[in-house]
Design a protein around this motif. Structure first.
Motif, short mmCIF file in Angstrom:
data_model
loop_
_atom_site.label_atom_id
_atom_site.label_comp_id
_atom_site.label_asym_id
_atom_site.label_seq_id
_atom_site.Cartn_x
_atom_site.Cartn_y
_atom_site.Cartn_z
N ILE A 177 11.28 -14.11 -24.78
CA ILE A 177 11.10 -15.49 -25.32
C ILE A 177 11.14 -15.60 -26.68
O ILE A 177 10.77 -14.81 -27.61
CB ILE A 177 9.55 -15.89 -24.86
CG1 ILE A 177 9.42 -15.65 -23.27
CG2 ILE A 177 9.42 -17.38 -25.26
CD1 ILE A 177 8.11 -16.13 -22.78
N LYS A 178 12.05 -16.57 -27.19
CA LYS A 178 12.28 -16.77 -28.60
C LYS A 178 11.00 -17.99 -29.22
O LYS A 178 10.87 -18.78 -28.18
CB LYS A 178 13.51 -17.40 -28.97
CG LYS A 178 14.48 -16.02 -29.17
CD LYS A 178 15.94 -16.76 -29.44
CE LYS A 178 17.10 -15.44 -29.48
NZ LYS A 178 18.33 -15.94 -30.24
N ALA A 179 10.82 -17.85 -30.26
CA ALA A 179 9.90 -18.99 -30.86
C ALA A 179 10.54 -20.44 -30.60
O ALA A 179 9.77 -21.34 -30.31
CB ALA A 179 9.47 -18.71 -32.23
N SER A 180 11.91 -20.29 -30.72
CA SER A 180 12.47 -21.75 -30.77
C SER A 180 12.54 -22.27 -29.18
O SER A 180 12.85 -23.51 -28.96
CB SER A 180 13.94 -21.68 -30.99
OG SER A 180 14.57 -20.44 -30.17
N ASP A 181 12.13 -21.27 -28.07
CA ASP A 181 12.04 -21.97 -26.64
C ASP A 181 10.73 -22.37 -26.29
O ASP A 181 10.58 -23.04 -25.54
CB ASP A 181 12.11 -20.67 -25.85
CG ASP A 181 13.48 -19.86 -25.92
OD1 ASP A 181 14.54 -20.56 -26.40
OD2 ASP A 181 13.65 -18.66 -25.83
N VAL A 182 9.90 -22.37 -27.12
CA VAL A 182 8.63 -22.95 -27.04
C VAL A 182 8.35 -24.27 -27.50
O VAL A 182 8.15 -24.16 -28.74
CB VAL A 182 7.27 -21.77 -27.30
CG1 VAL A 182 6.12 -22.32 -26.77
CG2 VAL A 182 7.70 -20.53 -26.60
N GLN A 183 8.34 -25.22 -26.92
CA GLN A 183 8.05 -26.66 -27.59
C GLN A 183 6.63 -27.04 -27.44
O GLN A 183 5.68 -26.35 -26.57
CB GLN A 183 8.88 -27.50 -26.75
CG GLN A 183 10.37 -27.28 -26.61
CD GLN A 183 10.90 -27.04 -27.99
OE1 GLN A 183 10.70 -27.87 -28.98
NE2 GLN A 183 11.95 -26.19 -27.99
N ILE A 184 6.30 -27.88 -27.95
CA ILE A 184 4.94 -28.31 -28.13
C ILE A 184 4.51 -28.86 -26.79
O ILE A 184 5.29 -29.66 -26.30
CB ILE A 184 4.55 -29.19 -29.08
CG1 ILE A 184 4.47 -28.59 -30.61
CG2 ILE A 184 3.21 -30.05 -29.02
CD1 ILE A 184 4.47 -29.92 -31.71
N GLY A 185 3.40 -28.51 -26.08
CA GLY A 185 2.86 -28.79 -24.81
C GLY A 185 3.52 -27.97 -23.71
O GLY A 185 2.94 -28.01 -22.59
N SER A 186 4.20 -27.20 -24.01
CA SER A 186 4.83 -26.11 -23.04
C SER A 186 3.80 -25.02 -22.95
O SER A 186 3.13 -24.58 -23.69
CB SER A 186 6.15 -25.74 -23.36
OG SER A 186 6.12 -25.10 -24.53
#
Length: 349
Positions: free
Chosen positions: A211-220
């Protein structure tokens, strides 16, 4: 109209009373006539019922032995798949059920077909020390004689065997709950250390995709396992300790305690998925309230307060996994958890 001045049931006329003549019209019917059973008339039927009772007690013995096989043999075959675990649990349940059912049904069948069924009535007498003791001994002897346990060795021996074996499974199961001595220290050590270590990537469960940090959105929210877990010798054991929940929130809403300032990546945080009450997996994340909920007993953890318990029986916040990013932008662990994961009733150092 009668005299109701006193207002009592005896004088008001509102209660009908039976006079001596009426009582004579309805004598005590006494006990119903005894109807002999087939086993009372036919010795062959009695012998058949005796074998049936013994068979039920033998089924109880077999059920207990089946439990031992499932508990000790199936439970020591090494790493088990989910299907094998289900088979073992079903075997344990069936063994226990037949062990208890055999004794219960056997005793009921014994009482209904072989034990004396004459109805009788005994007057209650005042308790007298020595005489009462003698009466009690006589009653016990009478019960043993009427039950036929002395003259029916087949029933007696199978019953003794079933009763002697039936409690043993419970003893072994309760023994596994021992939390004293070396067992407790071994358990704490095993919960203190997981697969997480410095530089190990966070991957999706169950695919193992990094998992990349860019894959994680706010609320996910992501269910996460350590990279390489699926290739280990005992993946289920390791996953039970190492699985985490990965979420992202606005850093302005986070209350970060001293020493944890670098444990998140721009609001991305990782916490143990194992509830600190009894170890149920936490799977529900409310984006608007930032609450994590345990489905078993409704323990609620506040993500903004480092997963502090705000409701329910859990007595400890969820352990946080320190994370960062590597040179390729993938999320990685900084270290293992800084405290044991799992239920808080297990000792913590």
């Amino acid at each position: 109209m009668g005299d109701h001045s006193h207002g009592s049931p005896e004088n008001s006329g509102t209660v009908a009373k039976a006079d001596d003549v009426a009582q004579d019209r309805f004598p005590d019917p006494g006990l119903p006539p005894h109807r002999p059973r087939l086993a009372d008339r036919d010795p062959r039927a009695a012998k058949r019922h005796e074998r049936q009772v013994a068979l039920l007690f033998t089924i109880s013995i077999i059920g207990t032995l089946f439990f031992f096989v499932a508990y000790f043999v199936l439970g020591h075959l090494g790493e088990m798949t989910f299907a094998e675990l289900r088979v073992q649990n079903a075997a344990l349940g069936l063994g226990t059920a037949f062990a208890m059912l055999g004794i219960g049904v056997g005793i009921v069948h014994w009482a209904k077909t072989l034990m004396p069924d004459h109805e009788l009535m005994e007057m209650r007498h005042e308790i007298r020390s020595e005489e009462d003791r003698q009466d009690a001994v006589e009653i016990i002897d009478t019960v043993l004689e009427e039950s036929g346990i002395k003259r029916r060795p087949l029933i007696r021996n199978t019953l003794i065997g079933a009763i002697a074996l039936a409690p043993i499974p419970a003893i072994f199961m309760f023994r596994d709950l021992d939390r004293t001595g070396n067992t407790a220290h071994q358990m704490i050590d095993s919960l203190r250390h997981t697969m997480w270590d410095k530089g190990i990537r966070l991957t999706r469960d169950p695919s193992g995709t990094p998992i990349k940090a860019s894959d994680v959105q706010i609320g996910s929210a992501f269910h996460v396992i350590p990279e390489g877990l699926n290739e280990t010798e005992h993946p289920l054991n390791e996953k039970a300790k190492a699985v985490v929940l990965l979420m992202r929130m606005d850093p302005a809403e986070m209350q970060i305690s001293e020493g944890r300032e670098t444990w998140n990546v721009d609001g991305i945080v990782a916490y143990s998925k194992i509830c600190t009450h009894v170890g149920c997996p936490i799977a529900l994340y409310e984006q608007h309230t930032h609450h994590l909920l345990c489905p078993c007993h409704q323990s609620t953890f506040d993500l903004t307060q480092e997963c502090k318990v705000i409701f329910g029986p859990a007595g400890h916040a969820l352990p946080q996994l320190p994370i960062t990013v590597d040179s390729e932008g993938y999320l990685v662990a900084q270290s293992d958890f800084h405290e044991p994961v799992g239920p808080s009733y297990w000792e913590r150092g």
